[in-house]
Enzyme design. Structure first.
Site, mmCIF file in Angstrom:
data_model
loop_
_atom_site.group_PDB
_atom_site.id
_atom_site.type_symbol
_atom_site.label_atom_id
_atom_site.label_comp_id
_atom_site.label_asym_id
_atom_site.label_seq_id
_atom_site.Cartn_x
_atom_site.Cartn_y
_atom_site.Cartn_z
ATOM 1 N N GLU A 172 0.843 -1.192 0.000
ATOM 2 C CA GLU A 172 0.000 0.000 0.000
ATOM 3 C C GLU A 172 0.885 1.250 0.000
ATOM 4 O OE1 GLU A 172 -2.376 2.852 -0.174
ATOM 5 O OE2 GLU A 172 -3.347 0.883 -0.184
ATOM 6 N N ASN A 180 -10.320 4.422 -0.974
ATOM 7 C CA ASN A 180 -11.666 4.977 -1.077
ATOM 8 C C ASN A 180 -12.692 4.173 -0.285
ATOM 9 O OD1 ASN A 180 -11.339 7.310 -2.570
ATOM 10 N ND2 ASN A 180 -11.623 6.306 -4.554
ATOM 11 N N HIS A 380 -20.857 12.328 -8.853
ATOM 12 C CA HIS A 380 -21.919 12.016 -7.892
ATOM 13 C C HIS A 380 -22.733 13.282 -7.665
ATOM 14 C CE1 HIS A 380 -24.008 10.769 -4.259
ATOM 15 N NE2 HIS A 380 -23.554 9.532 -4.434
ATOM 16 N N GLU A 393 -26.408 8.585 -1.363
ATOM 17 C CA GLU A 393 -27.754 8.641 -1.911
ATOM 18 C C GLU A 393 -28.725 7.805 -1.091
ATOM 19 O OE1 GLU A 393 -27.473 5.501 -5.595
ATOM 20 O OE2 GLU A 393 -26.381 7.384 -5.672
ATOM 21 N N ARG A 396 -31.389 9.970 0.197
ATOM 22 C CA ARG A 396 -32.554 10.083 -0.690
ATOM 23 C C ARG A 396 -33.359 8.793 -0.676
ATOM 24 N NH1 ARG A 396 -29.805 10.837 -5.871
ATOM 25 N NH2 ARG A 396 -27.823 10.763 -4.764
ATOM 26 N N ARG A 417 -27.443 8.361 -11.199
ATOM 27 C CA ARG A 417 -26.557 9.438 -10.788
ATOM 28 C C ARG A 417 -26.283 10.439 -11.900
ATOM 29 N NH1 ARG A 417 -22.064 6.059 -7.173
ATOM 30 N NH2 ARG A 417 -23.386 5.861 -5.314
ATOM 31 N N HIS A 521 -16.570 11.324 -8.817
ATOM 32 C CA HIS A 521 -16.747 10.263 -7.833
ATOM 33 C C HIS A 521 -16.090 8.949 -8.233
ATOM 34 C CE1 HIS A 521 -18.439 7.968 -4.639
ATOM 35 N NE2 HIS A 521 -19.329 7.320 -5.373
ATOM 36 N N HIS A 522 -16.408 8.431 -9.413
ATOM 37 C CA HIS A 522 -15.973 7.075 -9.768
ATOM 38 C C HIS A 522 -15.501 7.056 -11.220
ATOM 39 C CE1 HIS A 522 -16.142 2.682 -8.898
ATOM 40 N NE2 HIS A 522 -16.224 2.589 -10.212
ATOM 41 N N ARG A 561 -22.313 4.086 -13.044
ATOM 42 C CA ARG A 561 -22.355 3.067 -11.996
ATOM 43 C C ARG A 561 -23.535 3.320 -11.059
ATOM 44 N NH1 ARG A 561 -20.912 2.713 -6.816
ATOM 45 N NH2 ARG A 561 -19.546 4.534 -6.728
ATOM 46 N N GLY A 564 -24.136 1.403 -4.697
ATOM 47 C CA GLY A 564 -24.094 0.070 -4.111
ATOM 48 C C GLY A 564 -23.338 -0.936 -4.938
#
Length: 587
Positions: A172, A180, A380, A393, A396, A417, A521-522, A561, A564
């Site tokens: 690492e 993340n 996001h 989310e 929401r 998203r 975000h991703h 994506r 989850g």
């Protein structure tokens, strides 16, 4: 292990690099006063171990003094929040390391110690001190090298160890493990699980597959999607057997039914998952080396044979292996790379940890490794607008709505998203307000982290909340009343939010708002892999000895994506990579 008073300027790290600072003394007179050294201005992070998992803290230093201290990731109980807030308050104004006995809180010992440890690591980093094991390594060999100690890497390492008696080393580059995954809040998607059956939730793998494909605009590689869907239930059982609490199931945007598995009460999944995986690596005697940055791959006749690693003192060493698993995450923190691939994201903030820089592509591409869909980068919709902290989310999903600066709803909050992000960007200032009530807050434990970070605006009435947000009170009152009426009727005539997605009315005071805006975000694109997690060349053939899992890979999520699916990806494919690498070592 009993944790006592902390007075030190160099960290003693235990337990695979997740840092806990300790020293022992019988009386205060024997403890030397710490030498105050100047703190460097900037933002610094550190980690500690709380009662329920890893705690990540951040300090902001200005003019050599801590002006802000927040916990950015944790999974402690609601009852620990007051203790956390007190300790964070004690950190402001500090110029040196803290003490559990002086700055901690009696009655919340493990949480208090974990927060102080995390803050002290950040303080030491601000001082320019080494905050991880300073050991330098020499050339050596093992069976499997895993590059990256986040959720995917540790899942791979544990699965490989379970499959066979092998020597496994996890490398690492950061001083702390988790990547993340430390910041993940939502949960793990899976269909046809025992937990769903217990809760009476009807779902199917085919419906899960269809949701993923639709959410990804059908750019997904079907075989990778099917692979995730088919192996997800067993992975939930695998984690549960290791002690993970996945007994709560929530609804995330883009999913047809509740299938996002998370700890009881909706506690953040990331810190909990890292705690479980970290304990499993210790049980399996897996070696984790932090602050060990891989700088290249070793190969012979096209077969990967190990890695080249940078020691903490700047020297390098080689670690030969029969198999290498790349689990380095995405490149969302490499803004130059993001802008080059997708110029439209210029100026966007990122939600990624600093280590998400995409290093692995420079190692794999020269060996002929292929990449796929690299420009598929997700923003996001709900990043807190000032500190750029992700608001899951699941808020929401548990009932919150979005309104603009005029106080009006403007979209189906539970759409995918990309759709919700685009809708927010079309509003004034490219912002919105996430609105919810006390009922929603009590239904989701992760909201307490946001309260701890002082991200919530609170009003005893909707009118009072409107005044705090500069939203016209009469319009906000009308918007919430209309939503409540539609929720009770089970029909959203305005934006088509389904009855299942409108989980509750917003009627219980106090009321809350968070100002949000989209952020990077991703990264959905990455290394091309097959269903056995083997890294592929452009012609579709695998590179012998090389595997990859998690956000460093591409093709699974397509153009977008689903919430989850990120954690599902890392644990499902991390586990598959570990099993495949072990099979290579012992065919």
């Amino acid at each position: 292990m009993k944790l006592l008073k902390i007075w030190m300027l160099s960290a003693i790290l235990i337990f695979c690099g997740l840092m806990v600072f300790t020293s022992c003394s019988n009386n205060d007179d024997e403890i030397p006063e710490p030498t105050i050294e100047g703190l460097r201005d900037g933002e610094w992070t550190g980690s500690g171990e709380g009662r329920s998992g890893n705690i990540i803290a951040k300090i902001v230093v200005k003019d050599g003094i801590i002006v802000q201290a927040i916990v950015v990731s944790q999974s402690e109980s609601v009852f620990a929040q007051d203790a956390i807030n007190t300790i964070l308050g004690n950190a402001v104004g500090k110029q040196d390391v803290m003490s559990v006995e002086v700055d901690g809180v009696t009655g919340a010992t493990l949480t208090s110690t974990g927060v102080v440890d995390a803050l002290n690591m950040a303080i030491l980093a601000a001082m320019g001190k080494e905050t991880s094991n300073a050991k330098n390594y020499q050339d050596s060999s093992c069976d499997i090298v895993v590059v990256g100690a986040g959720g995917a890497g540790l899942s791979a390492a544990v699965a490989a160890a379970e499959a066979s008696d092998l020597r496994i080393v996890v490398l690492e580059k950061q001083g702390i493990i988790g990547g993340n995954t430390n910041y993940s809040t939502g949960g793990i998607n899976a269909a046809e699980t025992d937990v769903q059956k217990t809760l009476g939730i009807e779902d199917s793998k085919q419906l899960f597959y269809d949701d993923i494909m639709r959410g990804g605009k059908y750019e997904n590689i079907p075989s990778l999607v099917r692979n995730l869907v088919d192996h997800a239930p067993a992975t939930i059982s695998w984690l549960t057997a290791m002690g993970a609490d996945l007994s709560d199931i929530g609804l995330m945007a883009g999913s047809s039914v509740k299938r996002t598995h998370r700890p009881k009460g909706g506690t953040a999944i990331g810190p909990h998952l890292m705690k479980v995986l970290k304990e499993a690596t210790a049980h399996q005697n897996i070696e984790i080396r932090t602050s060990n940055k891989v700088v290249g791959l070793l190969s012979s006749n096209g077969t990967v044979t190990g890695v080249k690693v940078l020691n903490v003192d700047g020297s390098t060493y080689t670690l030969k292996a029969k198999a290498v698993i790349i689990a380095t995450g995405g490149f969302g923190a490499n803004l130059e790379m993001v802008m080059r691939l997708k110029p439209s994201l210029s100026g966007f903030a990122t939600l990624n940890h600093p280590g998400a820089t995409g290093d692995a592509f420079d190692w794999v591409i020269p060996l002929g490794g292929a990449t796929i869909q690299m420009a598929n980068i997700q923003i996001h919709p709900t990043a807190e607008a000032v500190n750029h902290i992700l608001i899951t989310e699941a808020v929401r999903g548990n009932g919150a709505i979005l309104v603009n600066h005029t106080g009006k709803r403007f979209c189906n909050e539970m759409d995918t998203r990309d759709v919700v992000s685009a809708a927010i960007l079309n509003q004034q200032f490219s912002e919105a307000f996430l609105i919810f009530d006390e009922g929603v807050r009590k239904s989701l434990a992760s909201i307490e982290t946001y309260a701890n970070q002082h991200l919530l605006m609170q009003g005893n009435t909707i009118a009072e909340l409107a005044s705090l947000t500069d939203i016209p009170a009469e319009i906000l009152i009308e918007s919430i009343a209309r939503y409540n009426t539609q929720q009770k009727a089970g029909v959203d005539d305005d934006f088509g939010r389904s009855a299942t997605e409108m989980t509750t009315t917003l009627e219980t005071a106090p009321f809350y708002a968070v100002r949000v805006t989209p952020a990077i975000h991703h990264t959905m694109g990455g290394l091309s892999v097959d269903t056995e997690t083997r890294v592929l060349k452009a012609d579709g053939t695998p590179i012998p000895g090389l595997y990859a899992a998690g956000e460093v890979t591409g093709g699974l999520h397509g153009a977008n994506r689903l919430g989850g699916n990120g954690v599902a990806d890392i644990v499902v494919n991390g586990r598959l990579a570990g099993k495949a690498a072990a099979q290579r070592c012992n065919p």
